[in-house]
Design a protein around this motif. Structure first.
Motif, short mmCIF file in Angstrom:
data_model
loop_
_atom_site.label_atom_id
_atom_site.label_comp_id
_atom_site.label_asym_id
_atom_site.label_seq_id
_atom_site.Cartn_x
_atom_site.Cartn_y
_atom_site.Cartn_z
N GLY A 12 0.83 -1.28 0.05
CA GLY A 12 -0.04 -0.02 -0.02
C GLY A 12 0.88 1.34 0.09
O GLY A 12 1.99 1.20 0.37
N ILE A 13 0.17 2.56 -0.11
CA ILE A 13 0.97 3.56 -0.23
C ILE A 13 0.36 4.60 0.62
O ILE A 13 -1.16 4.87 0.61
CB ILE A 13 1.12 4.16 -1.90
CG1 ILE A 13 1.89 3.22 -2.37
CG2 ILE A 13 1.69 5.65 -1.67
CD1 ILE A 13 1.89 3.61 -4.10
N ALA A 14 1.27 5.46 1.51
CA ALA A 14 0.50 6.37 2.14
C ALA A 14 1.49 7.67 1.95
O ALA A 14 2.67 7.64 1.56
CB ALA A 14 0.62 6.02 3.91
N LEU A 15 0.96 9.00 1.94
CA LEU A 15 1.42 10.27 1.72
C LEU A 15 2.27 10.73 3.01
O LEU A 15 3.30 11.02 2.72
CB LEU A 15 0.32 11.40 1.46
CG LEU A 15 -0.21 11.09 -0.02
CD1 LEU A 15 -1.25 12.15 -0.23
CD2 LEU A 15 0.84 11.08 -1.06
N GLU A 16 2.03 10.38 4.11
CA GLU A 16 2.44 10.30 5.37
C GLU A 16 2.85 8.98 6.04
O GLU A 16 2.12 8.22 6.10
CB GLU A 16 1.77 11.51 6.16
CG GLU A 16 1.86 12.73 5.57
CD GLU A 16 2.74 13.66 5.44
OE1 GLU A 16 3.96 13.05 6.22
OE2 GLU A 16 2.92 14.45 4.89
N PRO A 17 3.88 8.99 6.88
CA PRO A 17 4.10 7.62 7.67
C PRO A 17 2.82 7.65 8.71
O PRO A 17 2.75 8.49 9.34
CB PRO A 17 5.44 8.02 8.50
CG PRO A 17 5.85 9.36 8.46
CD PRO A 17 5.03 9.96 7.01
N PRO A 18 2.19 6.54 8.77
CA PRO A 18 1.09 6.43 9.80
C PRO A 18 1.43 6.25 11.08
O PRO A 18 2.30 5.67 11.64
CB PRO A 18 0.48 4.79 9.15
CG PRO A 18 1.52 4.21 8.57
CD PRO A 18 2.53 5.01 8.01
N ARG A 19 0.66 7.08 11.59
CA ARG A 19 1.04 7.17 13.36
C ARG A 19 0.47 6.03 13.97
O ARG A 19 1.12 5.42 15.01
CB ARG A 19 0.46 8.41 13.84
CG ARG A 19 0.99 9.74 13.32
CD ARG A 19 0.41 10.83 13.92
NE ARG A 19 0.65 10.94 15.39
CZ ARG A 19 0.10 11.85 16.27
NH1 ARG A 19 -0.88 12.58 15.86
NH2 ARG A 19 0.06 11.85 17.40
N HIS A 20 -0.74 5.57 13.73
CA HIS A 20 -1.41 4.33 14.52
C HIS A 20 -1.80 3.31 13.50
O HIS A 20 -2.69 3.50 12.51
CB HIS A 20 -2.51 4.64 15.14
CG HIS A 20 -1.97 5.70 16.31
ND1 HIS A 20 -1.47 5.51 17.33
CD2 HIS A 20 -2.23 6.96 16.26
CE1 HIS A 20 -1.19 6.46 18.21
NE2 HIS A 20 -1.66 7.49 17.19
N SER A 21 -1.22 2.21 13.03
CA SER A 21 -1.36 1.24 11.96
C SER A 21 -0.84 0.11 12.27
O SER A 21 0.17 -0.20 13.17
CB SER A 21 -0.66 1.74 10.76
OG SER A 21 -0.80 0.64 9.60
N SER A 22 -1.64 -1.21 11.78
CA SER A 22 -1.09 -2.54 12.16
C SER A 22 -0.02 -2.87 11.07
O SER A 22 0.69 -4.12 11.18
CB SER A 22 -2.12 -3.45 11.94
OG SER A 22 -2.80 -3.34 10.44
N PHE A 23 0.30 -2.02 10.02
CA PHE A 23 1.49 -2.23 9.29
C PHE A 23 2.92 -2.40 9.92
O PHE A 23 3.16 -1.14 10.41
CB PHE A 23 1.61 -1.34 8.08
CG PHE A 23 0.51 -1.69 7.01
CD1 PHE A 23 0.62 -2.54 5.79
CD2 PHE A 23 -0.72 -0.93 7.14
CE1 PHE A 23 -0.36 -2.81 5.09
CE2 PHE A 23 -1.75 -1.27 6.25
CZ PHE A 23 -1.56 -2.27 5.07
N GLN A 24 3.68 -3.56 9.93
CA GLN A 24 5.03 -3.40 10.58
C GLN A 24 5.88 -3.06 9.55
O GLN A 24 7.36 -2.74 10.27
CB GLN A 24 5.15 -5.00 11.03
CG GLN A 24 4.29 -5.39 12.28
CD GLN A 24 4.42 -4.59 13.34
OE1 GLN A 24 5.45 -4.50 14.05
NE2 GLN A 24 3.29 -3.92 13.79
#
Length: 375
Positions: free
Chosen positions: A285-297
């Motif tokens: 997946g792609i995010a524009l900002e680093p996720p603060r709260h996410s299950s992605f390790q």
């Protein structure tokens, strides 16, 4: 060095393939069924004659249409392991192993019987006949028979395709050890990226009778414009990483690569071991900002290099993570909403649970001098 440039028409199907492979290690011919992989190695072996072209091994021509050279199979000193083993059913394992060896002049025998038997772990089988062997044992004997002809090149045509996963697990480590143990270059035909992940140093991608790309595994798999030669589910990238540490409490192994760290299911490899990781585009997946709260390790920064034209509402995106190529597959709607374009810095997101043991394999590349290169 193996140099191949061949053309051959087989009914309505035409092979027109050209590539070079190093003088050491495993070169994998990969592609869909019917892409021409077996046709190419049959021409290398001398089982099929090209209509035109040239095949040379370490500078010596095996076939050259312009010079009217076409060495017979026995003069090429090429070993061949078929998919079904093709052992002589009326002979013991020992007799099968020595059959081809006896046809080789003593001065040309550079691989010893005991070395092959010991490396393949088949000493307990020597007095059995093929009917008393498992599928994995038959393939190990077939590999041994080919090796004992002291070939200059070993061809393997999907040698694990007929085996179940358990038997594949038995044979794969032996195949991986061959170029290191005997310093024989191997051309390995397969349609399994799992096998290539663990075995190959060089990858030749076949599509519709043509070698559309050749080079290091990581480079070839990671070229976006070649995705049409792969099944959609297989499209993705291969990263070379190093085991950093193990997280025993969470059953994870942490791998380091230039773009960051990747957590995968716990693997039994020591710290410092070099391993390859296959990451399918559909798992990124792609995010524009680093996720603060996410299950992605697994989250690491990357730059968008290329966007493929939308197809069936999906877009394939090539990312550069500190020099490592990664693919992502997202919906065209998400691409438009996020205003993604080449040059944009984003963050790639990969689930650890999506990376199974089949997607991770240790690989120690073999140098041109036949030595194993340790990371």
């Amino acid at each position: 060095m193996l140099d191949v440039s061949v053309q051959r028409r087989q009914g309505a199907f035409a092979v027109d393939a050209a590539f070079s492979s190093p003088a050491a290690g495993v070169t994998a011919l990969f592609g869909r069924s019917g892409s021409g992989k077996t046709s190419v190695i049959n021409m290398i072996a001398g089982l099929a004659r090209p209509d035109a072209g040239r095949i040379a091994l370490n500078g010596t021509p095996l076939f050259d249409s312009a010079r009217r050279i076409d060495l017979p199979m026995e003069a090429r000193r090429v070993g061949y392991v078929f998919q079904d083993g093709r052992l002589f059913p009326h002979m013991t394992v020992r007799a099968n192993l020595t059959y081809g060896m006896r046809l080789v002049p003593a001065a040309q025998r550079v691989i010893g019987f005991d070395a092959v038997v010991g490396m393949l772990g088949i000493e307990p089988l020597l007095d059995r006949r093929p009917a008393k062997l498992s599928g994995g044992e038959k393939q190990r004997v077939a590999i041994g028979r080919a090796l004992l002809t002291s070939p200059r090149l070993l061809l393997m045509d999907e040698p694990l395709a007929a085996l179940d996963e358990t038997r594949k697990g038995e044979v794969l480590p032996f195949v991986a050890g061959l170029p290191k143990e005997f310093a024989i270059p191997i051309v390995y035909v397969s349609h399994s990226l799992d096998e290539i992940l663990k075995l190959a140093d060089t990858l030749v991608l076949m599509n519709a009778g043509t070698a559309v790309a050749a080079g290091p595994v990581e480079d070839v798999v990671g070229r976006l414009h070649l995705s049409g030669a792969l099944d959609a589910a297989e499209a993705g990238a291969v990263l070379t990483t190093v085991v950093e540490e193990h997280d025993a409490a969470h059953h994870l192994t942490l791998l380091r690569f230039p773009g960051g760290r990747i957590a995968v299911q716990r693997m039994d490899q020591p710290a410092g071991a070099q391993v390859r990781v296959r990451i399918r585009a559909s798992e990124v997946g792609i995010a524009l900002e680093p996720p603060r709260h996410s299950s992605f390790q697994n989250v690491f920064p990357a730059r968008i290099v290329e966007l493929a034209p939308p197809r069936d509402g999906q877009v394939d995106i090539r990312l550069d993570a500190a020099g490592a190529a990664v693919w992502a597959r997202i919906t065209s709607r998400a691409c438009e909403t996020m205003a993604l374009e080449p040059g944009l810095i984003v963050h790639a997101l990969v689930k650890s649970v999506a990376l199974t043991r089949a997607d991770v394999g240790r690989h120690s590349p073999v140098r041109a001098d036949g030595e194993v290169h340790a990371p």
